[in-house]
Design a protein around this motif. Structure first.
Motif, PDB file in Angstrom:
ATOM      1  N   TRP A  32      -3.943 -19.536 -49.180  1.00 54.86           N
ATOM      2  CA  TRP A  32      -5.248 -20.152 -49.438  1.00 54.86           C
ATOM      3  C   TRP A  32      -5.122 -21.198 -50.542  1.00 54.86           C
ATOM      4  CZ3 TRP A  32      -8.739 -21.216 -53.176  1.00 54.86           C
ATOM      5  CH2 TRP A  32     -10.003 -21.610 -52.745  1.00 54.86           C
ATOM      6  N   ILE A  33      -4.402 -20.862 -51.605  1.00 52.49           N
ATOM      7  CA  ILE A  33      -4.227 -21.784 -52.731  1.00 52.49           C
ATOM      8  C   ILE A  33      -3.546 -23.072 -52.267  1.00 52.49           C
ATOM      9  CG2 ILE A  33      -2.886 -22.139 -54.860  1.00 52.49           C
ATOM     10  CD1 ILE A  33      -3.515 -19.131 -55.483  1.00 52.49           C
ATOM     11  N   ILE A  34      -2.517 -22.941 -51.452  1.00 50.41           N
ATOM     12  CA  ILE A  34      -1.804 -24.129 -50.966  1.00 50.41           C
ATOM     13  C   ILE A  34      -2.716 -24.984 -50.092  1.00 50.41           C
ATOM     14  CG2 ILE A  34       0.083 -24.916 -49.478  1.00 50.41           C
ATOM     15  CD1 ILE A  34       1.711 -22.493 -50.585  1.00 50.41           C
ATOM     16  N   ARG A  35      -3.459 -24.360 -49.193  1.00 48.55           N
ATOM     17  CA  ARG A  35      -4.408 -25.128 -48.350  1.00 48.55           C
ATOM     18  C   ARG A  35      -5.447 -25.832 -49.211  1.00 48.55           C
ATOM     19  NH1 ARG A  35      -4.511 -20.668 -45.249  1.00 48.55           N
ATOM     20  NH2 ARG A  35      -6.594 -20.096 -45.916  1.00 48.55           N
ATOM     21  N   HIS A  36      -5.973 -25.118 -50.202  1.00 52.49           N
ATOM     22  CA  HIS A  36      -6.986 -25.701 -51.088  1.00 52.49           C
ATOM     23  C   HIS A  36      -6.381 -26.833 -51.921  1.00 52.49           C
ATOM     24  CE1 HIS A  36     -10.865 -25.653 -53.044  1.00 52.49           C
ATOM     25  NE2 HIS A  36     -10.305 -25.561 -54.231  1.00 52.49           N
ATOM     26  N   GLY A  37      -5.161 -26.645 -52.372  1.00 50.70           N
ATOM     27  CA  GLY A  37      -4.494 -27.665 -53.169  1.00 50.70           C
ATOM     28  C   GLY A  37      -4.173 -28.921 -52.379  1.00 50.70           C
ATOM     29  N   ARG A  38      -3.916 -28.754 -51.088  1.00 45.98           N
ATOM     30  CA  ARG A  38      -3.567 -29.899 -50.234  1.00 45.98           C
ATOM     31  C   ARG A  38      -4.769 -30.481 -49.490  1.00 45.98           C
ATOM     32  NH1 ARG A  38       1.888 -27.400 -47.399  1.00 45.98           N
ATOM     33  NH2 ARG A  38       3.372 -28.260 -48.899  1.00 45.98           N
ATOM     34  N   ARG A  39      -5.948 -30.055 -49.797  1.00 44.47           N
ATOM     35  CA  ARG A  39      -7.119 -30.445 -49.004  1.00 44.47           C
ATOM     36  C   ARG A  39      -7.371 -31.944 -48.918  1.00 44.47           C
ATOM     37  NH1 ARG A  39      -8.838 -28.434 -53.817  1.00 44.47           N
ATOM     38  NH2 ARG A  39     -10.416 -29.590 -54.981  1.00 44.47           N
ATOM     39  N   ASN A  40      -6.909 -32.697 -49.871  1.00 39.47           N
ATOM     40  CA  ASN A  40      -7.112 -34.151 -49.838  1.00 39.47           C
ATOM     41  C   ASN A  40      -5.866 -34.920 -49.408  1.00 39.47           C
ATOM     42  OD1 ASN A  40      -9.774 -33.901 -50.748  1.00 39.47           O
ATOM     43  ND2 ASN A  40      -9.112 -33.818 -52.877  1.00 39.47           N
ATOM     44  N   GLN A  41      -4.837 -34.189 -48.986  1.00 39.98           N
ATOM     45  CA  GLN A  41      -3.590 -34.823 -48.570  1.00 39.98           C
ATOM     46  C   GLN A  41      -3.659 -35.161 -47.079  1.00 39.98           C
ATOM     47  OE1 GLN A  41      -1.229 -35.610 -50.919  1.00 39.98           O
ATOM     48  NE2 GLN A  41      -2.972 -34.895 -52.116  1.00 39.98           N
ATOM     49  N   PRO A  42      -3.062 -36.278 -46.687  1.00 38.66           N
ATOM     50  CA  PRO A  42      -3.030 -36.595 -45.259  1.00 38.66           C
ATOM     51  C   PRO A  42      -2.209 -35.551 -44.505  1.00 38.66           C
ATOM     52  CG  PRO A  42      -1.797 -38.231 -46.541  1.00 38.66           C
ATOM     53  CD  PRO A  42      -2.397 -37.254 -47.502  1.00 38.66           C
TER      54      PRO A  42
END
Length: 106
Positions: free
Chosen positions: A95-105
């Motif tokens: 979840w943390i990784i998905r949340h951290g990458r949420r603005n990445q293409p």
């Protein structure tokens, strides 16, 4: 930084969250804080200690921290995630990784 590392193991969820919030590079109510980049080893230890925290309150902070890191040093964010992925996956970490990458293409 050493005190924040100690706080990552505190039984109080608010103290653990403060350990993460204390090293965010882009808090909305503060000036840019680059200690995470200057002391990346200790910074990454703080986030790594919290990457499997069971509390969503802490997970959100770590994810936001990672998202901030992507804005300032995406190569360091990718490096940190790659290190985490070597040790397995927890639901919290995913979840943390998905949340951290949420603005990445994607």
């Amino acid at each position: 930084m050493d005190e924040l590392i100690t706080w990552t193991a505190d039984k109080n969820v608010h103290v653990r969250r403060l350990a993460s919030e204390g090293v965010r590079t882009r808090l909305p109510w503060s000036q840019k804080l680059l200690v995470a980049l200057d002391e990346f080893e200790r910074y990454s230890r703080i986030l790594t200690n919290l990457k499997d925290d069971p509390e969503k309150f802490v997970q959100k902070s770590v994810g936001n921290n990672l998202n901030d890191l992507y804005k300032d040093a995406p190569e360091k964010a990718d490096f940190l995630i790659a290190q985490w992925e070597k040790t397995g996956h927890s639901r919290a970490q995913e979840w943390i990784i998905r949340h951290g990458r949420r603005n990445q293409p994607h």
